[in-house]
Scaffold this motif. Structure first.
Motif, short mmCIF file in Angstrom:
data_model
loop_
_atom_site.label_atom_id
_atom_site.label_comp_id
_atom_site.label_asym_id
_atom_site.label_seq_id
_atom_site.Cartn_x
_atom_site.Cartn_y
_atom_site.Cartn_z
N LYS A 270 0.84 -1.20 0.00
CA LYS A 270 0.00 0.00 0.00
C LYS A 270 0.88 1.24 0.00
O LYS A 270 1.96 1.25 0.58
CB LYS A 270 -0.91 -0.01 1.24
CG LYS A 270 -1.95 1.09 1.30
CD LYS A 270 -2.83 0.92 2.53
CE LYS A 270 -3.87 2.03 2.66
NZ LYS A 270 -4.85 2.03 1.56
N GLN A 271 0.38 2.30 -0.66
CA GLN A 271 0.99 3.63 -0.58
C GLN A 271 0.23 4.40 0.48
O GLN A 271 -0.98 4.46 0.45
CB GLN A 271 0.91 4.34 -1.94
CG GLN A 271 1.85 5.53 -2.09
CD GLN A 271 1.40 6.77 -1.32
OE1 GLN A 271 2.12 7.25 -0.44
NE2 GLN A 271 0.22 7.26 -1.63
N ASN B 267 0.70 7.80 1.84
CA ASN B 267 0.61 9.26 1.96
C ASN B 267 -0.50 9.84 1.08
O ASN B 267 -0.91 9.24 0.09
CB ASN B 267 1.94 9.92 1.59
CG ASN B 267 3.07 9.49 2.51
OD1 ASN B 267 2.84 8.91 3.56
ND2 ASN B 267 4.29 9.78 2.10
N LYS C 209 5.75 9.89 -1.68
CA LYS C 209 5.17 8.56 -1.61
C LYS C 209 5.91 7.69 -0.59
O LYS C 209 7.14 7.58 -0.63
CB LYS C 209 5.21 7.88 -2.98
CG LYS C 209 4.54 8.69 -4.09
CD LYS C 209 3.09 9.01 -3.78
CE LYS C 209 2.43 9.82 -4.87
NZ LYS C 209 1.05 10.25 -4.52
N THR C 210 5.16 7.09 0.31
CA THR C 210 5.69 6.12 1.26
C THR C 210 4.96 4.80 1.05
O THR C 210 3.73 4.76 1.08
CB THR C 210 5.49 6.59 2.71
OG1 THR C 210 6.24 7.78 2.93
CG2 THR C 210 5.96 5.51 3.69
N TYR C 211 5.72 3.74 0.84
CA TYR C 211 5.13 2.43 0.56
C TYR C 211 5.35 1.49 1.74
O TYR C 211 6.43 1.50 2.36
CB TYR C 211 5.76 1.82 -0.70
CG TYR C 211 5.63 2.70 -1.92
CD1 TYR C 211 4.46 2.73 -2.68
CD2 TYR C 211 6.69 3.52 -2.33
CE1 TYR C 211 4.34 3.54 -3.80
CE2 TYR C 211 6.57 4.34 -3.44
CZ TYR C 211 5.40 4.34 -4.18
OH TYR C 211 5.28 5.15 -5.28
N TYR D 192 1.62 6.27 10.08
CA TYR D 192 2.23 4.97 9.83
C TYR D 192 2.06 4.06 11.05
O TYR D 192 1.74 2.87 10.92
CB TYR D 192 3.73 5.12 9.52
CG TYR D 192 4.07 6.08 8.42
CD1 TYR D 192 3.24 6.27 7.32
CD2 TYR D 192 5.27 6.80 8.45
CE1 TYR D 192 3.56 7.15 6.31
CE2 TYR D 192 5.61 7.68 7.44
CZ TYR D 192 4.76 7.86 6.39
OH TYR D 192 5.09 8.74 5.39
N PHE E 4 10.89 -0.03 -7.10
CA PHE E 4 10.89 1.21 -6.33
C PHE E 4 12.10 2.04 -6.76
O PHE E 4 13.25 1.67 -6.49
CB PHE E 4 10.93 0.90 -4.83
CG PHE E 4 9.74 0.11 -4.36
CD1 PHE E 4 8.52 0.75 -4.16
CD2 PHE E 4 9.82 -1.26 -4.16
CE1 PHE E 4 7.41 0.02 -3.74
CE2 PHE E 4 8.72 -1.99 -3.74
CZ PHE E 4 7.50 -1.34 -3.53
N TYR F 293 7.38 2.39 -9.24
CA TYR F 293 6.81 3.12 -8.11
C TYR F 293 7.85 4.12 -7.63
O TYR F 293 8.80 3.77 -6.92
CB TYR F 293 6.43 2.16 -6.98
CG TYR F 293 5.25 1.28 -7.29
CD1 TYR F 293 3.95 1.72 -7.02
CD2 TYR F 293 5.42 0.03 -7.88
CE1 TYR F 293 2.86 0.92 -7.31
CE2 TYR F 293 4.33 -0.78 -8.18
CZ TYR F 293 3.05 -0.32 -7.90
OH TYR F 293 1.97 -1.11 -8.19
N HIS G 232 8.18 10.14 -5.61
CA HIS G 232 7.35 11.33 -5.73
C HIS G 232 6.48 11.23 -6.98
O HIS G 232 6.88 10.65 -7.98
CB HIS G 232 8.20 12.61 -5.87
CG HIS G 232 9.05 12.91 -4.68
ND1 HIS G 232 10.35 12.49 -4.58
CD2 HIS G 232 8.79 13.61 -3.55
CE1 HIS G 232 10.86 12.91 -3.43
NE2 HIS G 232 9.93 13.59 -2.79
#
Length: 339
Positions: free
Chosen positions: A4-5, A7, A12-14, A37, A125, A167, A170
């Motif tokens: 899942k992303q 933010n 982008k944080t995965y 998180y 990524f 992915y 940003h």
């Protein structure tokens, strides 16, 4: 696998987690979202084992150091990343087994010297090494940036499966992750060029870093756990090439002047020549126009606002090829400069 992303903005944080072991990995976490998180991990009964930063960020403060303190997880970065709080350093070809996945690391410098990209299953990524579609890639005019190194890193894509899904760290315009094959066709940074051609292309786009980004880098170098350690403008697309510009500038038309007409205007007292190249470029093989003011793109607006140049003055912008000068003219027009 849980993927899942997390933010709601351009950063982008995965999260990748194993549903059986409940182990989780966070990629490029942002400190202002750390509570979010933590809530996600707790709500899903997950234990954070690793945080991975793809590079030293210049547009946000990483949550890596803070998460290490609060959870005891490993903090993963490139082997030569400057942050001293990194607990696990990796290099080209290393494989990390975490959350039931195998993460293979690529060293992909260019945007920064410590840039990493990672592959697990069909997920790619890319950090700021590669963005989506017309986003191109991360800027190479920040500290440690090197367009020649970025071109070398792009050559590694030739050996990767086209089916990988990209992915990035940003995305500023709601672009959707796509297969690497699509990026090879449509991403302007991946157009076939020699190394010298690519460097020239990047040099013509560069703006110079926004002043506030230096403070963000310092905060991340020092492993700050303070969300307010540096001023960060909200929703700034600062890491994208030309990203410090307002997207509305793209629709502003500018006037051009011939060399001969410019030569005639040099004798007029009311004409101001502004050279928007970096200071070191003024003494290269092209030299510079005598009497021109030097206001590099990254500092143009701050410098002109401090000057005594009137909004109705005749202003001519120059650079190496015209690309930065055109952008500068759009910025000034947008700010109310008339001529």
């Amino acid at each position: 696998m849980i993927f899942k992303q997390l933010n709601d903005d351009a950063c982008k944080t995965y999260v990748i987690a194993n549903e059986k072991t409940k182990e989780a990995v966070l990629i490029d976490p942002v400190i202002i979202y750390q509570d979010k998180y933590t809530d996600f991990l707790n709500d899903n009964g997950l234990k954070l084992t690793h945080v991975i930063d793809t590079h030293t960020h210049a547009d946000h403060i990483s949550a890596g150091s803070s998460l290490v303190e609060s959870t005891g997880c490993e903090y993963v970065m490139f082997e030569k990343a400057p942050a001293k709080c990194v607990t696990l350093r990796v290099s080209e070809g290393d494989i990390l087994e975490a959350a039931g996945q195998k993460f293979k690391f690529l060293h992909t410098p260019g945007h920064t010297r410590d840039s990493l990209s990672m592959i697990t299953d069909n997920l790619f990524f890319t950090g700021d090494f590669l963005f989506l579609d017309d986003g191109g890639a991360g800027r190479d005019d920040l500290p440690g940036g090197d367009p020649a190194a970025h071109w070398d890193s792009f050559q590694k894509l030739n050996d990767l499966p086209d089916e990988l899904i990209v992915y990035p760290a940003h995305d500023y315009r709601d672009r959707k992750p796509t297969k690497l094959r699509k990026q090879k066709i449509e991403n302007p940074h991946l157009k076939a060029r020699t190394k010298n051609e690519f460097v020239a292309y990047i040099e013509d786009l560069k703006l110079g870093p926004a002043d506030w980004m230096a403070d963000v880098l310092k905060a991340n170098y020092s492993c700050s756990t303070d969300p307010d350690a540096a001023y960060i403008p909200k929703d700034s697309p600062a890491c994208e090439v030309m990203g410090t510009l307002d997207p509305a500038l793209e629709n502003i038309s500018v006037n051009y002047i011939s060399f001969s007409k410019l030569a005639d205007k040099l004798s007029e007292d009311n004409t101001t020549i502004i050279d928007v190249r970096e200071a070191y470029e003024l003494n290269d093989e092209l030299g510079h126009i005598k009497g021109a003011l030097n206001m590099p793109m990254g500092h143009l607006m701050a410098k002109i606002h401090k000057s005594d140049i009137r909004k109705d003055a005749d202003i001519v912008l120059v650079c190496r090829s015209g690309a930065r000068a055109e952008t500068a003219a759009r910025e000034l027009i947008n700010d109310g400069y008339l001529n």
